[in-house]
Design an enzyme around this catalytic site. Structure first.
Site, PDB file in Angstrom:
ATOM      1  N   SER A 144      -5.929  11.054  -9.356  1.00  0.00           N
ATOM      2  CA  SER A 144      -4.742  11.785  -8.932  1.00  0.00           C
ATOM      3  C   SER A 144      -4.671  13.059  -9.754  1.00  0.00           C
ATOM      4  O   SER A 144      -5.242  13.119 -10.853  1.00  0.00           O
ATOM      5  CB  SER A 144      -3.497  10.931  -9.224  1.00  0.00           C
ATOM      6  OG  SER A 144      -2.323  11.707  -9.095  1.00  0.00           O
ATOM      7  N   TYR A 157       0.580   4.789 -14.972  1.00  0.00           N
ATOM      8  CA  TYR A 157      -0.188   5.336 -13.849  1.00  0.00           C
ATOM      9  C   TYR A 157      -1.025   6.532 -14.308  1.00  0.00           C
ATOM     10  O   TYR A 157      -2.234   6.585 -14.071  1.00  0.00           O
ATOM     11  CB  TYR A 157       0.785   5.751 -12.740  1.00  0.00           C
ATOM     12  CG  TYR A 157       0.153   6.324 -11.489  1.00  0.00           C
ATOM     13  CD1 TYR A 157      -0.403   5.494 -10.524  1.00  0.00           C
ATOM     14  CD2 TYR A 157       0.154   7.697 -11.245  1.00  0.00           C
ATOM     15  CE1 TYR A 157      -0.965   6.018  -9.362  1.00  0.00           C
ATOM     16  CE2 TYR A 157      -0.398   8.225 -10.088  1.00  0.00           C
ATOM     17  CZ  TYR A 157      -0.958   7.380  -9.143  1.00  0.00           C
ATOM     18  OH  TYR A 157      -1.499   7.908  -7.993  1.00  0.00           O
TER      19      TYR A 157
HETATM   20  N1  LIG Z   1       0.429   8.865  -2.343  1.00  0.00           N
HETATM   21  C1  LIG Z   1       0.209   9.847  -3.190  1.00  0.00           C
HETATM   22  O1  LIG Z   1       0.975  10.825  -3.246  1.00  0.00           O
HETATM   23  C2  LIG Z   1      -0.989   9.808  -4.102  1.00  0.00           C
HETATM   24  C3  LIG Z   1      -1.279  10.931  -4.887  1.00  0.00           C
HETATM   25  C4  LIG Z   1      -2.416  10.927  -5.698  1.00  0.00           C
HETATM   26  C5  LIG Z   1      -3.238   9.813  -5.721  1.00  0.00           C
HETATM   27  N2  LIG Z   1      -2.915   8.721  -4.949  1.00  0.00           N
HETATM   28  C6  LIG Z   1      -3.832   7.588  -5.003  1.00  0.00           C
HETATM   29  O2  LIG Z   1      -4.363   7.375  -3.718  1.00  0.00           O
HETATM   30  C7  LIG Z   1      -4.809   6.023  -3.628  1.00  0.00           C
HETATM   31  C8  LIG Z   1      -4.354   5.430  -2.312  1.00  0.00           C
HETATM   32  O3  LIG Z   1      -2.949   5.317  -2.319  1.00  0.00           O
HETATM   33  P1  LIG Z   1      -2.046   5.689  -1.071  1.00  0.00           P
HETATM   34  O4  LIG Z   1      -1.120   6.753  -1.513  1.00  0.00           O
HETATM   35  O5  LIG Z   1      -2.853   5.900   0.109  1.00  0.00           O
HETATM   36  O6  LIG Z   1      -1.148   4.375  -0.979  1.00  0.00           O
HETATM   37  P2  LIG Z   1      -0.993   3.213   0.093  1.00  0.00           P
HETATM   38  O7  LIG Z   1      -0.042   2.242  -0.519  1.00  0.00           O
HETATM   39  O8  LIG Z   1      -0.655   3.756   1.425  1.00  0.00           O
HETATM   40  O9  LIG Z   1      -2.447   2.559   0.140  1.00  0.00           O
HETATM   41  C9  LIG Z   1      -2.939   1.801  -0.921  1.00  0.00           C
HETATM   42  C10 LIG Z   1      -3.431   0.458  -0.417  1.00  0.00           C
HETATM   43  O10 LIG Z   1      -3.919  -0.253  -1.556  1.00  0.00           O
HETATM   44  C11 LIG Z   1      -3.558  -1.610  -1.400  1.00  0.00           C
HETATM   45  N3  LIG Z   1      -3.529  -2.299  -2.692  1.00  0.00           N
HETATM   46  C12 LIG Z   1      -2.574  -2.251  -3.642  1.00  0.00           C
HETATM   47  N4  LIG Z   1      -2.881  -3.082  -4.645  1.00  0.00           N
HETATM   48  C13 LIG Z   1      -4.055  -3.664  -4.319  1.00  0.00           C
HETATM   49  C14 LIG Z   1      -4.888  -4.630  -4.948  1.00  0.00           C
HETATM   50  N5  LIG Z   1      -4.536  -5.178  -6.125  1.00  0.00           N
HETATM   51  N6  LIG Z   1      -6.013  -5.015  -4.339  1.00  0.00           N
HETATM   52  C15 LIG Z   1      -6.361  -4.478  -3.120  1.00  0.00           C
HETATM   53  N7  LIG Z   1      -5.608  -3.585  -2.476  1.00  0.00           N
HETATM   54  C16 LIG Z   1      -4.476  -3.172  -3.069  1.00  0.00           C
HETATM   55  C17 LIG Z   1      -2.192  -1.555  -0.744  1.00  0.00           C
HETATM   56  O11 LIG Z   1      -1.890  -2.785  -0.083  1.00  0.00           O
HETATM   57  C18 LIG Z   1      -2.339  -0.388   0.211  1.00  0.00           C
HETATM   58  O12 LIG Z   1      -2.701  -0.850   1.503  1.00  0.00           O
HETATM   59  C19 LIG Z   1      -4.252   5.315  -4.864  1.00  0.00           C
HETATM   60  O13 LIG Z   1      -5.260   5.173  -5.828  1.00  0.00           O
HETATM   61  C20 LIG Z   1      -3.191   6.275  -5.357  1.00  0.00           C
HETATM   62  O14 LIG Z   1      -2.957   6.137  -6.734  1.00  0.00           O
HETATM   63  C21 LIG Z   1      -1.826   8.692  -4.152  1.00  0.00           C
END
Ligand SMILES: NC(=O)c1ccc[n+]([C@@H]2O[C@H](COP(=O)([O-])OP(=O)(O)OC[C@H]3O[C@@H](n4cnc5c(N)ncnc54)[C@H](O)[C@@H]3O)[C@@H](O)[C@H]2O)c1
Length: 322
Positions: A144, A157
């Site tokens: 991130s 985080y």
């Molecule tokens: N949303 C944002 O603004 C943002 C910004 C920067 C980075 N990220 C990163 O992007 C990545 C994806 O997140 P997202 O925003 O698409 O969220 P999201 O919640 O839509 O998708 C994440 C998925 O991971 C699954 N998950 C959670 N814990 C888990 C586990 N222990 N084992 C297996 N699956 C698990 C969830 O069920 C979910 O389906 C993450 O690493 C997040 O930190 C997100």
């Protein structure tokens, strides 16, 4: 990596948000995609989406913090597709917001367990299998922008995200001789379901120091809805992978952002620099007052980013604002 057609891709968190965007884009590019996710409802929705597309998709319910289950999932991939993946996407992640000083052991164990421990499990499970298969490949970990910018309001985080940045640079150097490339995707906001992270928090790690309730979750749903489209993000990622870029930053001026980050660290090493950094931070605070971020609208009323109410020793009046 330039050619994705026919490759096996394993995507953690592949059933929602950024991971689901990757599943769409890389299946479109001809990959056989394995979607691994802890949420059955997300898996069901993802499988339903791909049903009519008649593309090779395999869904596995997996908690990436469970090492035995992870090994079993890797065996399952080899059984289903006849080989280990050439593409690994460590995308699953969770977040939690509240004052650093309110953080409990469980806040660290849960958030870092998924965002750092889950990536460790992915690497230790798959890297030897990928090397033994001898077909090269590409590994992506989703960090991130928060891995480069310190946040006093989501410290476990940010800590995990910074750690995987370093981990990916180490693996980038280690795996190059095997023909396995490594990238670390560092997005800002993504339009995703991450605001619902607490739904997957294990009961035994339930003790939090943060104010987390349906109001804060509703705020986060709105907050993240302003984020980048996951398919657009996956396309940026794909272009970065095609060019073997290590840190893929989906922003207009990633080099400027990285220079500012380096400058911050440079400032932190001397008394004069500390003063310079104070001036930079004050200017940023003024800017934020003049131009409030619409993404943060309603945060205060929702009690987002605050300590849970019974931590009366936390002084909200002196805490840095979000
Ligand atoms: N949303 C944002 O603004 C943002 C910004 C920067 C980075 N990220 C990163 O992007 C990545 C994806 O997140 P997202 O925003 O698409 O969220 P999201 O919640 O839509 O998708 C994440 C998925 O991971 C699954 N998950 C959670 N814990 C888990 C586990 N222990 N084992 C297996 N699956 C698990 C969830 O069920 C979910 O389906 C993450 O690493 C997040 O930190 C997100």
């Amino acid at each position: 990596m330039k050619e994705f057609n026919g490759k096996v891709a394993f995507i953690t968190g592949g059933a929602s948000g950024a991971g689901f965007g990757q599943a769409k884009v890389f299946s479109e590019a001809g990959c056989k995609v394995v979607i691994a996710d802890i949420r059955q409802d997300h898996l069901d929705q993802a499988v339903a989406y791909f049903k009519d597309k008649k593309v090779p998709i395999h869904a596995i319910r997996l908690d990436i913090t469970d090492r035995k289950a992870y090994a079993a999932a890797a065996d399952e991939v080899e059984k289903v597709f006849g080989e280990p993946p050439q593409l690994l996407f460590n995308t699953a992640g969770v977040n939690a917001f509240g004052p650093a000083e309110a953080s409990t052991f469980e806040d660290y164990d849960w958030v870092m367990g998924v965002c750092l421990g889950g990536v460790v499990n992915g690497m230790v499970t798959f890297v030897p299998r990928m090397i033994r298969a001898g077909k090269g490949g590409h590994i992506v970990t989703v960090s991130s922008w928060g891995g480069f910018v310190a946040s006093p309001n989501c410290t476990p985080y940010s800590t995990a995200k910074a750690a995987v940045v370093m981990m990916m640079e180490c693996y980038y150097q280690a795996l190059k001789p095997y023909g396995i490339s490594v990238s670390c995707l560092c997005p800002g906001g993504i339009n995703s379901n991450i605001g619902e992270s607490s739904y997957t928090r294990p009961k035994h790690l339930g003790n939090t120091g943060y104010n987390t309730n349906e109001k804060t979750i509703a705020f986060m749903r709105k907050h993240y809805s302003y984020g980048m489209d996951p398919v657009e993000l996956a396309n940026v990622l794909k272009r970065g992978m095609e060019n073997d870029v290590l840190f893929i930053l989906p922003f207009d001026s990633p080099e400027t952002m990285m220079r500012e980050t380096v400058e911050r660290y440079v400032n932190y090493v001397s008394p004069e620099g500390m003063k310079r950094q104070e001036i930079v931070a004050a200017a940023r605070r003024d800017e934020m007052k003049k131009h409030p971020n619409p993404m943060m609208e309603g945060a205060e009323e929702a009690g987002w980013g605050k300590a849970k109410p019974d931590l009366v020793w936390i002084d909200e009046s002196v805490r840095p604002k979000n």
